[in-house]
Write a protein that holds these residues in place. Structure first.
Motif, PDB file in Angstrom:
ATOM      1  N   PHE A  32     -15.129   1.030 -56.683  1.00  0.00           N
ATOM      2  CA  PHE A  32     -15.649   1.971 -57.659  1.00  0.00           C
ATOM      3  C   PHE A  32     -16.907   2.667 -57.155  1.00  0.00           C
ATOM      4  N   ALA A  33     -17.140   3.834 -57.705  1.00  0.00           N
ATOM      5  CA  ALA A  33     -18.354   4.603 -57.418  1.00  0.00           C
ATOM      6  C   ALA A  33     -19.301   4.420 -58.584  1.00  0.00           C
ATOM      7  N   PRO A  58     -13.644   3.928 -61.323  1.00  0.00           N
ATOM      8  CA  PRO A  58     -12.711   3.293 -60.395  1.00  0.00           C
ATOM      9  C   PRO A  58     -12.136   4.301 -59.405  1.00  0.00           C
ATOM     10  N   LYS A  59     -12.009   3.882 -58.149  1.00  0.00           N
ATOM     11  CA  LYS A  59     -11.423   4.717 -57.109  1.00  0.00           C
ATOM     12  C   LYS A  59     -10.052   4.213 -56.673  1.00  0.00           C
ATOM     13  N   GLY A  60      -9.841   2.917 -56.774  1.00  0.00           N
ATOM     14  CA  GLY A  60      -8.585   2.349 -56.327  1.00  0.00           C
ATOM     15  C   GLY A  60      -8.676   0.836 -56.269  1.00  0.00           C
ATOM     16  N   LYS A  61      -7.630   0.226 -55.759  1.00  0.00           N
ATOM     17  CA  LYS A  61      -7.572  -1.233 -55.696  1.00  0.00           C
ATOM     18  C   LYS A  61      -7.316  -1.695 -54.265  1.00  0.00           C
ATOM     19  N   LEU A  62      -7.840  -2.889 -53.956  1.00  0.00           N
ATOM     20  CA  LEU A  62      -7.649  -3.526 -52.658  1.00  0.00           C
ATOM     21  C   LEU A  62      -7.164  -4.948 -52.894  1.00  0.00           C
ATOM     22  N   GLN A  63      -6.467  -5.488 -51.910  1.00  0.00           N
ATOM     23  CA  GLN A  63      -6.060  -6.890 -51.963  1.00  0.00           C
ATOM     24  C   GLN A  63      -6.758  -7.627 -50.829  1.00  0.00           C
ATOM     25  N   ASP A  99     -15.818  11.743 -56.242  1.00  0.00           N
ATOM     26  CA  ASP A  99     -14.791  11.829 -55.223  1.00  0.00           C
ATOM     27  C   ASP A  99     -14.036  10.503 -55.208  1.00  0.00           C
ATOM     28  N   THR A 100     -12.712  10.516 -55.159  1.00  0.00           N
ATOM     29  CA  THR A 100     -11.942   9.278 -55.187  1.00  0.00           C
ATOM     30  C   THR A 100     -11.727   8.664 -53.803  1.00  0.00           C
ATOM     31  N   THR A 101     -12.265   9.290 -52.766  1.00  0.00           N
ATOM     32  CA  THR A 101     -12.116   8.749 -51.424  1.00  0.00           C
ATOM     33  C   THR A 101     -12.968   7.489 -51.265  1.00  0.00           C
ATOM     34  N   VAL A 102     -12.339   6.410 -50.781  1.00  0.00           N
ATOM     35  CA  VAL A 102     -13.070   5.155 -50.548  1.00  0.00           C
ATOM     36  C   VAL A 102     -13.884   5.311 -49.280  1.00  0.00           C
ATOM     37  N   ARG A 103     -15.194   4.997 -49.389  1.00  0.00           N
ATOM     38  CA  ARG A 103     -16.118   5.152 -48.278  1.00  0.00           C
ATOM     39  C   ARG A 103     -16.898   3.865 -48.026  1.00  0.00           C
TER      40      ARG A 103
END
Length: 128
Positions: free
Chosen positions: A33-34, A52-57, A117-121
């Motif tokens: 998340f940002a 939230p930007k996305g999910k990771l495992q 921005d939804t890009t994971v950085r």
């Protein structure tokens, strides 16, 4: 959202290194998340919001506080059923696209236009 760490490195198209502030279990899911400052909402006691930007495992522990994680594709039953119909040879199923409707209509004029921005950085927060 409670931050439990940050993205330390992006290794390739799918793998990342997460630096965690607590122990993470193999197979657990993290939300990237940002944390965006929200000056227009300070008068309401909100100095920042988490988007939230996305999910990771989490795949595995690598060293003290470092974990290997991956991004993954989320599938739903509709996509799976469509793929099954497509492999069965249905020409119409390959031409069928359904655009989902929004769950609510928002007043654009009242919007504070706080976005991200939804890009994971590298440096993005991760939480559970």
């Amino acid at each position: 959202m409670q931050s439990v760490g940050t993205i330390l490195a992006i290794l390739n198209d799918n793998l990342l290194v997460v630096k965690a502030d607590e122990t993470l279990a193999d197979g657990s899911t993290l939300t990237v998340f940002a944390r965006i400052p929200t000056p227009p909402l300070v008068e309401h006691g909100i100095t920042a919001m988490d988007f939230p930007k996305g999910k990771l495992q989490v795949l595995s522990s690598q060293a003290t506080s470092l974990y290997l994680a991956r991004r993954f594709r989320i599938t739903d039953d509709k996509t799976t059923a469509l793929d099954r119909a497509r492999t069965a040879g249905s020409l119409m199923s390959s031409l069928f696209f359904e655009e989902a409707e929004w769950s609510a209509v928002l007043d654009k004029e009242a919007s504070l236009k706080i976005g991200m921005d939804t890009t994971v950085r590298i440096g993005d927060h991760v939480g559970k």
